[in-house]
Design a protein around this motif. Structure first.
Motif, PDB file in Angstrom:
ATOM      1  N   SER A  48       0.865  -1.186   0.000  1.00  0.00           N
ATOM      2  CA  SER A  48       0.000   0.000   0.000  1.00  0.00           C
ATOM      3  C   SER A  48       0.897   1.231   0.000  1.00  0.00           C
ATOM      4  N   GLY A  49       0.496   2.258  -0.741  1.00  0.00           N
ATOM      5  CA  GLY A  49       1.347   3.441  -0.859  1.00  0.00           C
ATOM      6  C   GLY A  49       2.604   3.165  -1.659  1.00  0.00           C
ATOM      7  N   GLY A  50       2.513   2.234  -2.596  1.00  0.00           N
ATOM      8  CA  GLY A  50       3.688   1.784  -3.313  1.00  0.00           C
ATOM      9  C   GLY A  50       4.228   2.711  -4.372  1.00  0.00           C
ATOM     10  N   LEU A  65      -1.315  -0.678  -4.231  1.00  0.00           N
ATOM     11  CA  LEU A  65      -2.516   0.137  -4.023  1.00  0.00           C
ATOM     12  C   LEU A  65      -2.067   1.529  -3.620  1.00  0.00           C
ATOM     13  N   ASP A  66      -2.511   2.537  -4.372  1.00  0.00           N
ATOM     14  CA  ASP A  66      -2.092   3.910  -4.079  1.00  0.00           C
ATOM     15  C   ASP A  66      -3.148   4.871  -4.612  1.00  0.00           C
ATOM     16  N   ASN A  67      -3.378   5.966  -3.886  1.00  0.00           N
ATOM     17  CA  ASN A  67      -4.352   6.961  -4.354  1.00  0.00           C
ATOM     18  C   ASN A  67      -3.713   8.090  -5.147  1.00  0.00           C
ATOM     19  N   PHE A 114      -1.268  -2.423 -10.730  1.00  0.00           N
ATOM     20  CA  PHE A 114      -1.487  -1.174  -9.986  1.00  0.00           C
ATOM     21  C   PHE A 114      -2.987  -0.946  -9.822  1.00  0.00           C
ATOM     22  N   ILE A 115      -3.392  -0.600  -8.611  1.00  0.00           N
ATOM     23  CA  ILE A 115      -4.795  -0.307  -8.318  1.00  0.00           C
ATOM     24  C   ILE A 115      -4.882   1.066  -7.681  1.00  0.00           C
ATOM     25  N   ASN A 116      -5.663   1.940  -8.311  1.00  0.00           N
ATOM     26  CA  ASN A 116      -5.861   3.300  -7.804  1.00  0.00           C
ATOM     27  C   ASN A 116      -6.963   3.268  -6.749  1.00  0.00           C
ATOM     28  N   GLY A 117      -6.587   3.464  -5.512  1.00  0.00           N
ATOM     29  CA  GLY A 117      -7.559   3.414  -4.432  1.00  0.00           C
ATOM     30  C   GLY A 117      -6.913   3.778  -3.117  1.00  0.00           C
ATOM     31  N   THR A 155      -7.915   2.846   3.202  1.00  0.00           N
ATOM     32  CA  THR A 155      -9.029   2.860   4.152  1.00  0.00           C
ATOM     33  C   THR A 155     -10.251   2.127   3.612  1.00  0.00           C
ATOM     34  N   ASP A 156     -10.227   1.763   2.346  1.00  0.00           N
ATOM     35  CA  ASP A 156     -11.314   0.977   1.749  1.00  0.00           C
ATOM     36  C   ASP A 156     -11.032  -0.498   2.027  1.00  0.00           C
ATOM     37  N   MET A 157     -11.546  -1.000   3.146  1.00  0.00           N
ATOM     38  CA  MET A 157     -11.201  -2.349   3.577  1.00  0.00           C
ATOM     39  C   MET A 157     -11.780  -3.419   2.661  1.00  0.00           C
ATOM     40  N   ASP A 158     -12.901  -3.146   2.027  1.00  0.00           N
ATOM     41  CA  ASP A 158     -13.443  -4.115   1.063  1.00  0.00           C
ATOM     42  C   ASP A 158     -12.456  -4.306  -0.091  1.00  0.00           C
ATOM     43  N   LEU A 159     -11.877  -3.194  -0.547  1.00  0.00           N
ATOM     44  CA  LEU A 159     -10.899  -3.251  -1.624  1.00  0.00           C
ATOM     45  C   LEU A 159      -9.646  -3.991  -1.168  1.00  0.00           C
ATOM     46  N   VAL A 160      -9.159  -3.666   0.029  1.00  0.00           N
ATOM     47  CA  VAL A 160      -7.938  -4.285   0.544  1.00  0.00           C
ATOM     48  C   VAL A 160      -8.118  -5.791   0.722  1.00  0.00           C
ATOM     49  N   THR A 161      -9.212  -6.195   1.356  1.00  0.00           N
ATOM     50  CA  THR A 161      -9.435  -7.628   1.573  1.00  0.00           C
ATOM     51  C   THR A 161      -9.630  -8.372   0.253  1.00  0.00           C
ATOM     52  N   GLY A 162     -10.228  -7.697  -0.721  1.00  0.00           N
ATOM     53  CA  GLY A 162     -10.366  -8.297  -2.041  1.00  0.00           C
ATOM     54  C   GLY A 162      -9.028  -8.543  -2.698  1.00  0.00           C
TER      55      GLY A 162
END
Length: 268
Positions: A6-8, A45-47, A66-69, A72-79
């Protein structure tokens, strides 16, 4: 192995991603020196809050996603953890440094601690976490004496406190914490607000360095060495599990004034 960062795309992450994707290992050790590729999948994952394209050069690598997000979106993280069969997690998303955390303490706590703690609740036994903590957790040492991992933690800033609480949560599940010194050096996501980088920039561009709290002493570490520490923690995870490690350069335990003089001599 499959890795999630995260924050990569940030200051450390954009260097670490390249090193992980290029990491090859022989049977003789963990140092990248030719052999089999270690990382099979790497998900970032990075915004993109810094609005810099630091990872576009890896888009042709089929191992990289790469996923733009937001973390704090735990549904996204767990997915992500489930869909990509993630084994190793490196949470780099957060607010770094005392001034930035002081400016927005609520956001600092949410990203630096709450998001990490929430993720822990979703982790299974196969997930392994290596977190970037900070030696700011030791607090102020007026005598400038070096600290070891056995010294008590006494954070005095929102930054230090939020990172210490996140570290506690990670160590409780057997993760590894790297207590980073002040990081310096070039990154594709360059930060000129970091102390050494800022001093070097001003010395080169303006031919002067402005000092505040000149006697304040810090330890330093190059971003390349930070990334090597992450790779070591991954490779030696079983041995390092549940422990925190100081990551810094002992020879670079300098006051701000001493640092300024070193930089000044290099730019003469």
């Amino acid at each position: 192995m499959n890795v999630f960062i995260s924050g990569g795309s940030g200051y450390i992450g954009s260097v670490l991603v390249e090193k992980l994707l290029n990491w090859e290992r022989t049977t003789t050790g963990w140092i990248p020196e030719g052999g089999l590729q270690v990382v099979k999948k790497l998900v970032v994952l990075d915004n993109l809050s810094r609005k810099q394209n630091t990872l576009g050069r890896f888009c042709s690598d089929t191992r990289f996603t790469f996923i733009n997000g937001t973390v704090t979106d735990m549904d996204l993280v767990t997915g992500i953890l489930s869909d990509y069969d993630i084994e190793y997690i490196i949470p780099l998303a957060g607010i770094v440094g005392m001034p930035s955390c002081k400016k927005d303490p609520a956001l600092a706590w949410m990203l630096n601690y709450n998001a990490v703690n929430a993720m822990i609740d979703e982790l299974g036994p196969k997930h392994r976490v290596v977190i970037a903590s900070t030696n700011s957790g030791y607090g102020s040492r007026p005598d400038g004496a070096p600290v070891t991992e056995d010294d008590p933690l006494n954070p005095i800033s929102v930054y230090g406190m939020s990172k210490v609480e996140a570290e506690k949560a990670i160590l409780e599940i057997g993760g590894v914490s790297l207590r980073l010194a002040t990081v310096m050096g070039y990154s594709p996501c360059m930060r000129l607000d970091l102390l050494v980088n800022n001093f070097v920039w001003n010395a080169a561009k303006n031919r002067e360095i402005t000092l505040f709290e000149k006697g304040f002493r810090r330890n330093y570490i190059h971003v390349e060495d930070v990334c090597q520490a992450f790779m070591l923690a991954i490779d030696k995870y079983e041995e390092m599990s549940g422990k925190a490690f100081n990551v810094g350069l002992s020879e670079a335990n300098l006051t701000k004034e001493e640092l300024a003089h070193e930089i000044g001599r290099a730019h003469v």
